[in-house]
Design a protein around this motif. Structure first.
Motif, short mmCIF file in Angstrom:
data_model
loop_
_atom_site.label_atom_id
_atom_site.label_comp_id
_atom_site.label_asym_id
_atom_site.label_seq_id
_atom_site.Cartn_x
_atom_site.Cartn_y
_atom_site.Cartn_z
N UNK A 95 -55.13 -31.68 -14.00
CA UNK A 95 -55.25 -30.31 -14.39
C UNK A 95 -56.79 -29.93 -14.81
N UNK A 96 -57.46 -30.97 -15.38
CA UNK A 96 -58.90 -30.62 -15.65
C UNK A 96 -59.96 -30.84 -14.37
N UNK A 97 -59.92 -32.25 -13.62
CA UNK A 97 -60.65 -32.49 -12.58
C UNK A 97 -59.97 -32.62 -11.33
N UNK A 98 -58.85 -32.05 -11.09
CA UNK A 98 -58.21 -32.40 -9.79
C UNK A 98 -58.08 -33.83 -9.27
N UNK A 99 -58.12 -34.76 -10.44
CA UNK A 99 -57.79 -36.00 -10.27
C UNK A 99 -59.20 -36.76 -9.57
N UNK A 100 -60.11 -36.24 -9.97
CA UNK A 100 -61.62 -36.72 -9.21
C UNK A 100 -61.43 -37.18 -7.80
N UNK A 101 -60.79 -36.27 -6.95
CA UNK A 101 -60.43 -36.98 -5.57
C UNK A 101 -60.78 -36.01 -4.46
N UNK A 102 -62.08 -35.15 -4.60
CA UNK A 102 -62.23 -34.00 -3.64
C UNK A 102 -63.14 -34.85 -2.55
N UNK A 103 -62.89 -34.53 -1.21
CA UNK A 103 -63.73 -34.73 -0.17
C UNK A 103 -64.86 -33.78 -0.06
N UNK A 104 -65.66 -34.01 0.83
CA UNK A 104 -66.96 -33.01 1.08
C UNK A 104 -66.68 -31.50 1.42
N UNK A 105 -65.53 -31.25 2.25
CA UNK A 105 -65.43 -30.17 2.51
C UNK A 105 -64.87 -29.19 1.54
N UNK A 106 -63.90 -29.83 0.82
CA UNK A 106 -63.34 -29.10 -0.26
C UNK A 106 -64.31 -28.88 -1.53
N UNK A 107 -65.09 -29.88 -1.74
CA UNK A 107 -65.88 -29.85 -2.93
C UNK A 107 -67.08 -28.89 -2.69
#
Length: 465
Positions: free
Chosen positions: A35-47
């Motif tokens: 909920x707070x950090x999107x699971x700490x799992x974003x790749x480059x484009x999404x980030x």
């Protein structure tokens, strides 16, 4: 200045799409970290897309177009300073921030300097984040008011209500998924539709050179003092903004956090130039606008055909909503994690904390909409937010990261002293004054350094483990 029914349909379809995407994102928010950090799992484009979207909101689009109309190319400096701050953050701090096992900037300060510092910084950072959300709701209201002819207050309630709805549902996952849609729409709308068509309608760059005052092509036309104020407010403010730190912590790796942050900074520089030029085109096409805050909306109606108008309006609403949702979540995270959970609800289960986060997000969202209805000026609200943030916690964060001798007592007194100086100065000299911010930052650094040097280890505030 109402748009036709086809464009209204496009806008409504887009808003419904955001709601649907937000609902889909909510299914991934199963834990508090989701909920707070999107699971700490974003790749480059999404980030990169999400960070670019959260940086560029109401002030970046509506405010900078207004500045471009009034001052020309130098109107870009507001957004340029946002981009500069993000680039500095990516180059010098992203690696350090990514290595911290925290959810908020105040949690870091609490661990570094103690719970007292964490508490006061949480209050300041939460206020900043909420005030940025306020600017976005004001911007949404302005756009819908001008283009649809709705009452300004009703327009704010509709725009703010949609953002609040999908943010409550899925937190950072809903915000992330809607931000990707918004980033694509705003990029296409500004760079590939509004800018080229605006230039074409104005007669091209040569026509701007012929019809605009010479000062409109000067990078210092807005004034050196104003540029310096933007540096203090936005470049320094970005470095210690909770919504930006929170986005950095969503990156899958440190490499992605650093590269994506620098890329978002470069994107912001280009965006600032683009919207300033759109404002310059508006000065040629629509001379004598009574309310320059409506420059972007008025320009869109003047130069865009049906269909494209609806898409561009969706683009600017995207910029507003992405920042509003990110800062709304940032403010609620600070209140939930660093105040309520730390001081009042220490033994919450993950499920209970998730429920608490949604409840606090609801309360902050409602308060944001109320403040927007009261203030109703994008740049004034933004100035107050960044002034308090830059002056209040910039020195403790920077010295805490790079100077081991910095003490807890010093950080606590620096935050209190600088905040008092800034708020008092703004009351005395006015909200747009630069000197209170300069004095506040100076006081913060002086207090941090002096008190750290004279504080004995036994006199320090107790640092939380």
């Amino acid at each position: 200045m109402n748009i036709n029914s086809f464009d209204v349909v496009i806008m409504i379809a887009y808003l419904l799409l955001l709601v649907v995407v937000g609902v889909i994102g909510s299914r991934r928010a199963k834990t508090s970290e989701d909920y707070v950090l999107a699971g700490r799992n974003l790749g480059f484009f999404m980030y990169f897309g999400c960070l670019g979207a959260v940086i560029l909101g109401g002030a970046s689009t509506i405010g900078s177009t207004k500045l471009g109309y009034e001052f020309g190319l130098s109107g870009m400096w507001l957004v340029v300073m946002l981009g500069l701050g993000i680039m500095l953050l990516g180059i010098f701090l992203a690696k350090r921030i990514s290595g911290l096992s925290v959810m908020t900037i105040s949690e870091y300060l609490s661990r570094r300097f103690g719970v007292e510092v964490g508490l006061v910084s949480a209050l300041i950072a939460a206020t900043y984040a909420m005030m940025v959300s306020v600017t976005q709701v004001i911007g949404m209201g302005t756009i819908l008011n001008v283009l649809l002819g709705w009452n300004l207050s009703v327009s704010m309630l509709v725009g703010g209500g949609i953002v609040l709805f999908y943010t409550i549902l899925g937190g950072m996952w809903s915000v992330t998924m809607t931000d990707i849609v918004q980033f694509v729409i705003m990029t296409v709308g500004i760079f590939f539709i509004m800018l080229p068509l605006g230039l074409s309608k104005a007669g091209g760059w040569s026509s701007l050179q012929t019809n605009l005052p010479e000062t409109y092509f000067s990078l210092s036309g807005i004034g050196g003092q104003q540029i310096f104020q933007y540096f203090l407010l936005f470049a320094l403010g970005m470095v210690v903004a909770q919504d930006i730190w929170q986005r950095i912590l969503t990156a899958k790796t440190i490499k992605i956090a650093r590269a994506g942050t620098v890329a978002a900074g470069v994107y912001s520089l280009l965006y600032g130039i683009a919207v300033a030029i759109i404002g310059m085109c508006a000065f040629v096409i629509l001379p004598g606008l009574e309310d320059t805050q409506n420059t972007f909306a008025s320009m869109a109606v003047a130069v865009l055909p049906s269909g494209l108008l609806g898409l561009v309006v969706a683009a600017v609403v995207s910029a507003l909503m992405s920042t509003a949702s990110g800062t709304l979540l940032a403010s609620s995270t600070l209140i939930s994690n660093d105040i309520i959970k730390r001081f009042y609800k220490k033994n919450l289960t993950d499920k209970q904390y998730l429920k608490l986060s949604r409840t606090v997000t609801t309360v902050i969202g409602i308060l944001t909409i109320v403040c927007a209805l009261w203030i109703q000026d994008v740049l004034i609200a933004l100035d107050v937010a960044y002034a308090v943030l830059s002056g209040g916690i910039f020195a403790p964060v920077i010295l805490g990261l790079f100077w081991k001798r910095a003490t807890a007592k010093a950080a606590f007194y620096a935050i209190i002293a600088s905040t008092v100086v800034i708020l008092a100065g703004l009351v005395i000299q006015g909200i747009t004054a630069t000197t209170p911010i300069v004095y506040g930052i100076a006081v913060s650094f002086v207090v941090m350094i002096v008190v750290s040097l004279v504080t004995k280890q036994g006199e320090e505030l107790k640092v939380a483990s």
